[in-house]
Design an enzyme around this catalytic site. Structure first.
Site, PDB file in Angstrom:
ATOM      1  CG  ASP B  58      -1.947   1.041   1.183  1.00 47.49           C
ATOM      2  OD1 ASP B  58      -2.967   0.789   0.523  1.00 47.49           O
ATOM      3  OD2 ASP B  58      -1.755   2.131   1.759  1.00 47.49           O
ATOM      4  CB  THR B  91      -1.199   6.831  -1.555  1.00 48.93           C
ATOM      5  OG1 THR B  91      -1.506   5.470  -1.413  1.00 48.93           O
ATOM      6  CG2 THR B  91      -1.837   7.605  -0.455  1.00 48.93           C
ATOM      7  CB  THR B  92       0.615   4.042  -5.658  1.00 50.45           C
ATOM      8  OG1 THR B  92       0.604   3.331  -4.434  1.00 50.45           O
ATOM      9  CG2 THR B  92       1.842   3.677  -6.450  1.00 50.45           C
ATOM     10  CG  ASP B 392      -6.838   0.479   1.712  1.00 46.45           C
ATOM     11  OD1 ASP B 392      -7.055   1.414   2.509  1.00 46.45           O
ATOM     12  OD2 ASP B 392      -5.711   0.218   1.243  1.00 46.45           O
TER      13      ASP B 392
HETATM   14  N1  LIG Z   1      -6.937  -6.345 -12.282  1.00 49.00           N
HETATM   15  C1  LIG Z   1      -6.413  -5.206 -12.714  1.00 49.00           C
HETATM   16  N2  LIG Z   1      -5.923  -5.113 -13.970  1.00 49.00           N
HETATM   17  C2  LIG Z   1      -5.389  -3.955 -14.389  1.00 49.00           C
HETATM   18  N3  LIG Z   1      -5.288  -2.834 -13.641  1.00 49.00           N
HETATM   19  C3  LIG Z   1      -5.750  -2.871 -12.411  1.00 49.00           C
HETATM   20  C4  LIG Z   1      -6.329  -4.040 -11.875  1.00 49.00           C
HETATM   21  N4  LIG Z   1      -6.690  -3.786 -10.616  1.00 49.00           N
HETATM   22  C5  LIG Z   1      -6.364  -2.498 -10.373  1.00 49.00           C
HETATM   23  N5  LIG Z   1      -5.798  -1.947 -11.436  1.00 49.00           N
HETATM   24  C6  LIG Z   1      -5.314  -0.562 -11.551  1.00 49.00           C
HETATM   25  O1  LIG Z   1      -4.313  -0.340 -10.565  1.00 49.00           O
HETATM   26  C7  LIG Z   1      -4.359   1.015 -10.131  1.00 49.00           C
HETATM   27  C8  LIG Z   1      -4.441   1.091  -8.637  1.00 49.00           C
HETATM   28  O2  LIG Z   1      -3.295   0.497  -8.088  1.00 49.00           O
HETATM   29  P1  LIG Z   1      -2.980   0.602  -6.554  1.00 49.00           P
HETATM   30  O3  LIG Z   1      -4.182   0.385  -5.766  1.00 49.00           O
HETATM   31  O4  LIG Z   1      -1.793  -0.260  -6.317  1.00 49.00           O
HETATM   32  O5  LIG Z   1      -2.474   2.097  -6.407  1.00 49.00           O
HETATM   33  P2  LIG Z   1      -3.236   3.386  -5.883  1.00 49.00           P
HETATM   34  O6  LIG Z   1      -4.669   3.144  -5.753  1.00 49.00           O
HETATM   35  O7  LIG Z   1      -2.804   4.510  -6.710  1.00 49.00           O
HETATM   36  O8  LIG Z   1      -2.566   3.639  -4.471  1.00 49.00           O
HETATM   37  P3  LIG Z   1      -2.822   2.907  -3.090  1.00 49.00           P
HETATM   38  O9  LIG Z   1      -1.527   2.258  -2.797  1.00 49.00           O
HETATM   39  O10 LIG Z   1      -3.166   3.980  -2.163  1.00 49.00           O
HETATM   40  O11 LIG Z   1      -3.925   1.931  -3.269  1.00 49.00           O
HETATM   41  C9  LIG Z   1      -5.589   1.627 -10.742  1.00 49.00           C
HETATM   42  O12 LIG Z   1      -5.193   2.429 -11.808  1.00 49.00           O
HETATM   43  C10 LIG Z   1      -6.396   0.421 -11.199  1.00 49.00           C
HETATM   44  O13 LIG Z   1      -7.203   0.710 -12.296  1.00 49.00           O
END
Ligand SMILES: Nc1ncnc2c1ncn2[C@@H]1O[C@H](COP(=O)(O)OP(=O)(O)OP(=O)(O)O)[C@@H](O)[C@H]1O
Ligand SMILES: [Mg+2]
Lengths: 512, 530
Positions: B58, B91-92, B392
């Site tokens: 995360d 966040t990422t 989350d």
């Molecule tokens: N099964 C999947 N296939 C392709 N992309 C995906 C899949 N699941 C999630 N994503 C993409 O991954 C991204 C989110 O990744 P992630 O949750 O790691 O990071 P974040 O939400 O930016 O930060 P955090 O660490 O706070 O969750 C989004 O752009 C989402 O659309």
């Protein structure tokens, strides 16, 4: 017999120094062969690990900043299970392992701790000299601020208060408080140690409010630790801290990190490792009033007597070590005594025993050293105190004779204070191995006698006045960082006024 | 974890250099976070100097664990943790997009464009992107299937897939249980309880409450069926009060007398509870449980135990509310005129002991509107990791309920936004259009990093996605298994609307602030405080 349990809370790095010494000293004093006069269940708790091992750890929660623990794992070691191999496909990001100092390495390998360690030079943080092992819930770190990092200063009161407002911190912390208290059959109240001149004061006061809400009938005895300073920011924090204690604690006793001059110890005033030991010795001795198995008092008795008529502040003093000469009896010692029995460890405060209310604890001296039997007594028989039959009576008598209009409660405990390593070896050459003066010494001092006092009287008002005068000099409007974190200028004005009101509670000479 | 990249000497850079410094700080933090993004991001195990372990994927957790030295980096970190405080996610992405915006801006500024013009472009692009976001969002019906999709998408980016599926079910069922028609969901009514025991996939939903304490009397029943639940906030312990304490002002006899009176007073209270229990339960198969927010002392426990009553003390304040919702009844503040209707009901109440920890399960409630997610795992860091993931997941579900809409994930939104921004750019006059182009380019960092983290080439992937997107009205995202374009809708990959919206807003603002660095320096660093 049932213990009246106390929960101790420590907020801030210096508080944890004092706490570390205090827990060490207690554990060093545990007796495994004969029954103890001290009821260790008051401050410690018994537990069981998942592997069914019995533990005995401080009933304690402490808070410090991220990066302040060095070699101490957050959860401690007592309850840890064999660690498992890392799951597949993880990226390991490891900080360089912290190197344990020689003392900590010897604890780990169960070596006997009889060497001379250079802790004066090796101690960087309090866990470096910590002997006591903690319960996994004890240590709490603030993730948002880094210890000793000027980019993330944790330096003003409202930063701490705002941290408490964040759900997660206060929720976890108050849950842990509740977990401890739920276990207790006869919970008597709280001890709180806090750093009073930085943002830890803010966390502390928020926590005090919480204790007021959820445990309104339980007394809170506070020990704000003061680093005497003329830095306006420190003083503003201090003012808000005292104000919070005045409103939400049952009684509070400011303690200074700048020790007075003592005859038989030579602490380095700049070493936290040294100065905190003096305060720990004070607290350990003083609290015997309600920690002995024979104690009739609990915290609420102490707090309610001292805090009568709004006098929420009291002062503390210590005599370290209590200088009984070798081959000398207590009666001789008192007979040649000069000056006050003990020295103030409260900032800006000279304690005058006249017209005061005090609680005095003497520890370590056996009753047999009270006086000589009549056939050997010689001169002693001429002293009026010779008719006293025990230490308590004689010490009370001494106080009555040497002060005016004073009401004292004296407690005596025969067990000495254990000051082996990791307690600092700051005793002068004249202190013998078991604390007698001029008893001759080989190796470190192991045990000492002590005396400590809790006092209230006009001098407390003087202390508050000194503080108020310092505060009045500060143009608090200049310190906009307080405002931008949520403290209004009016709040300072009101706070200063309340401290003056508090001072007025001590005007009256007639305490009793 | 000290990351040397983020740790240049904290110099006060002169304005001209400041931008360069900002950009390099942003790159530094971006490099650390990149590998987290998406379900194929790598799990990170953080080991402290003392050997403490934290396992996470995360972004928010990682940012909290890092020791960030550089003020710019810590500003970005704060912006993205603020993102998490507000929406629980993203966040990422925030860190990546800010970093990329600065990189793109750097190119333009290098070619002589004034930073202010760049930020004007960013601002126009931001407004347009929000419009695009609104046009792309998919309105949903609030049902189990739809919520499961968003929960699974979120959870699979945090824990391995098998566990993610278990947790998604648990989280969705929890929220559906406490959701009442048209009222906003209060996630506090889902209690998260940790138990160091068994394995993570044993995590379950309890349709009732689990308390982290048990009865404190050896003779109290450990399991009861068909239970009345009396919830209260009434002291059942004898305590000294200020009135009967002190040693200077009162004699021992005076104190003893007052003590006696106080004890009797408490005993009367306990007897009232016992009387009610007798009236309702004796001669039936019903039993009686007391759950008190205040203390209960050994003497009172003894009286209650003799009557077969199970009594718990020092329940947490919030559990008073939860109990009322789970079991019915109301939390009492006194024991006068107690009525049966004030009591709650549970089919079974039982205790579970693990080492020194006790747990009490209050289950088989009639229509529980407060439930507990019981998190299991073999060690503390696993429990923490799951708890973070569950939080989350719950927030993702709740966001979906509040938004009543979802955004197609897997980079589909970013690819679409890029396409439309480029078209929009052509309609804008003046140099600020360059800023719009840069902004569009920066958004592509998301699909690019998703591709790289799955082992595909970033450029190839983008080209494929853009081609497919040009021929397709539907938003097109990336299938991380094959590297081929997919329609995320078909694959059930959805993100929260509010999260994307927040990302768009905060990234533009922070990046612009950092670009206008000389002006900021004049205003003083304090204005940057988050
Ligand atoms: N099964 C999947 N296939 C392709 N992309 C995906 C899949 N699941 C999630 N994503 C993409 O991954 C991204 C989110 O990744 P992630 O949750 O790691 O990071 P974040 O939400 O930016 O930060 P955090 O660490 O706070 O969750 C989004 O752009 C989402 O659309
Ligand atoms: Mg996410």
């Amino acid at each position: 017999m049932s213990a009246h349990e106390i929960l101790t809370l420590q907020f801030g790095h210096y508080s944890n120094y004092v706490g570390a010494h205090w827990w060490n000293v207690q554990e060093a004093g545990f007796r495994y062969d004969s029954p103890s006069e001290i009821n260790h269940d008051v401050l410690f708790r018994e537990g069981v690990t998942l592997k069914n091992e019995v533990t005995f750890t401080p009933r304690l929660l402490l808070v410090d900043l991220k990066g302040s623990l060095k070699t101490l794992p957050q959860e401690g070691e007592l309850y840890s299970l064999p660690s498992q191999s890392a799951p597949d496909q993880v990226e390991i990001i490891a900080q360089p392992p912290e190197e344990k100092n020689e003392f900590q390495k010897d604890i780990e390998t169960n070596a006997t701790l009889t060497k001379i360690y250079d802790l004066e030079r090796q101690v960087r943080v309090w866990s470096d000299f910590l002997y006591t092992r903690f319960h996994p819930r004890t240590v709490n770190t603030v993730q948002e601020y880094q210890h000793d990092n000027e980019n993330t200063p944790f330096d003003i009161f409202p930063l701490g208060a705002n941290l408490w407002k964040k759900d997660q911190f206060s929720e976890d912390f108050s849950d842990k408080i509740r977990n401890y208290i739920e276990e207790c059959n006869s919970f008597q109240g709280f001890h709180i140690l806090c750093d009073s001149t930085d943002a830890f004061a803010g966390i502390t006061v928020s926590c005090l409010e919480h204790l007021n809400d959820d445990y309104d009938t339980k007394p809170v005895l506070g020990f704000p630790l003061v680093q005497p300073s003329t830095n306006p920011i420190h003083l503003l924090n201090l003012a808000l801290c005292f104000d919070g204690f005045a409103e939400h604690s049952s009684l509070f006793v400011p303690l200074t990190s700048k020790p007075p001059q003592f005859n038989y110890i030579a602490p380095n005033p700049d070493l936290k490792y040294h100065t905190s030991a003096i305060l720990a010795a004070t607290l350990d001795t003083l609290s015997l009033n309600y920690r002995l198995k024979s104690a009739k008092n609990t915290l609420i008795d102490v707090c309610s007597d001292f805090a009568t008529n709004g006098r929420k502040v009291a002062t503390a003093s210590v005599c370290l070590p209590f200088p009984l000469k070798t081959n000398e009896d207590f009666i001789d010692c008192l007979n040649t005594w000069e000056g006050h029995l003990s020295q103030s460890v409260t900032p800006w405060c000279d304690i005058n025993p006249d017209n005061s209310l005090q609680l005095v604890v003497l520890r370590g001296i056996p009753e047999r050293r009270l006086k000589k039997p009549p056939n050997l007594a010689e001169k002693q028989r001429n002293y009026p105190a010779y008719r006293c039959n025990d230490l308590k009576e004689m010490l009370s008598y001494f106080i009555v004779c040497t002060s005016y209009g004073t009401k004292s409660e004296v407690t005596v405990c025969g067990e000495q204070m254990a000051v082996k390593t990791p307690f600092p070896g700051f005793f002068t050459e004249r202190v013998g191995n078991t604390g007698d003066i001029d008893g001759g010494r080989s190796g470190p001092v192991e045990k000492i006698n002590t005396l400590a006092g809790l006092h209230t009287g006009k001098f407390v008002g003087t202390m508050l006045e000194t503080l108020s005068q310092e505060l009045e000099k500060i143009k608090y409007k200049k310190y906009h960082q307080f405002v931008s974190e949520g403290v209004e200028n009016d709040q300072f004005r009101e706070c200063f006024d309340r401290l003056l009101d508090l001072k007025d509670c001590y005007e009256d000479n007639y305490l009793i | 974890m000290a990351i040397s990249l983020l740790n240049p000497k904290a110099e006060v850079a002169r304005a001209a250099q400041a931008l360069a410094v900002n950009i390099s700080a942003a790159k530094g933090i971006q490099d650390v976070m990149k590998s987290n993004l998406g379900p194929k991001g790598t799990m990170k195990m953080l080991v402290s100097g003392a050997g403490d372990i934290k396992i996470t994927k995360d972004g928010n957790v990682l940012l909290h664990e890092m020791q960030i030295q550089h003020p710019t980096a810590s500003l970005i970190a704060r912006a993205s943790t603020a993102q998490d405080d507000m929406t629980g996610d993203g966040t990422t992405s925030t860190v990546l997009v800010i970093g990329e915006l600065l990189k793109q801006a750097d190119i333009l500024i290098g070619e002589g464009l004034h930073p202010r013009v760049v930020t004007e472009g960013f601002d126009k692009a931001r407004a347009k992107t929000l419009e695009i976001l609104d046009s792309i969002k998919i309105a949903i019906e609030i049902n189990r299937e739809n919520l499961l999709d968003v929960a699974r998408t979120s959870l699979r980016t945090k824990v391995h897939q098998i566990l993610a599926n278990v947790l998604a079910d648990v989280c969705v069922d929890a929220v559906l249980a406490i959701k009442s028609k048209d009222k906003p969901v209060d996630l506090h009514m889902v209690e998260l309880m940790e138990m160091q025991h068994k394995t993570e996939t044993d995590t379950t939903l309890i349709k009732g409450l689990v308390l982290d304490h048990g009865s404190r009397h050896p003779d109290m029943p450990k399991r009861l069926k068909n239970c009345y639940i009396l919830t209260c906030n009434v002291s059942m312990e004898y305590e000294k009060s200020e009135v009967n304490s002190g040693f200077f002002y009162k004699t021992a006899e005076e104190r003893e007398k007052m003590v006696q009176a106080e004890r009797e007073f408490i005993e009367q209270r306990v007897k009232k509870v016992i009387a009610l229990k007798k009236k309702l339960c004796d001669g039936t198969d019903k039993s009686f449980v007391v759950i008190n927010q205040k203390g209960i002392d050994p003497m009172s426990l003894d009286l209650l135990a003799k009557e077969g009553i199970m009594a718990l003390r020092r329940a947490k304040r919030r559990n008073m509310e939860r109990l009322a919702l789970a079991c019915g009844g109301i939390a009492l503040n006194h024991f006068d005129d107690m009525q049966e209707s004030q009591l709650g009901y549970a089919g079974v109440v039982y205790e579970h002991v693990l080492g020194e920890n006790k747990y009490t399960f209050v289950e088989e409630c009639k229509i529980p509107q407060s439930v507990t997610i019981l998190i299991k795992g073999p060690n503390k860091h696993t429990l923490t990791q799951i708890k973070d993931a569950v939080r989350d997941g719950l927030r993702a579900i709740n966001n979906a309920i509040e938004d009543k809409a979802l955004i197609p994930g897997a980079g589909a939104f970013e690819v679409t936004a890029h396409k439309e921004l480029m078209a929009y750019k052509d309609t804008v006059k003046g140099k600020s259009r360059l800023g719009i182009g840069a902004y569009a380019e920066a958004l592509l960092v998301i699909p690019k990093v998703l591709a790289t983290n799955s082992g595909f080439d970033a450029q190839d992937t983008i080209v494929k996605l853009q081609e497919e997107s040009r021929n397709n009205k539907e938003p097109i995202g990336l299938d991380l298994a094959s590297g081929q374009p997919i329609n995320p809708k078909d694959a059930g990959i959805f993100d929260n609307y509010i999260v994307k919206k927040q990302i768009i807003n905060s990234c533009s603002v922070i990046a612009s602030n950092l670009l206008l660095v000389d002006e900021i320096m004049r205003a003083g660093m304090s204005s940057l405080k988050g």
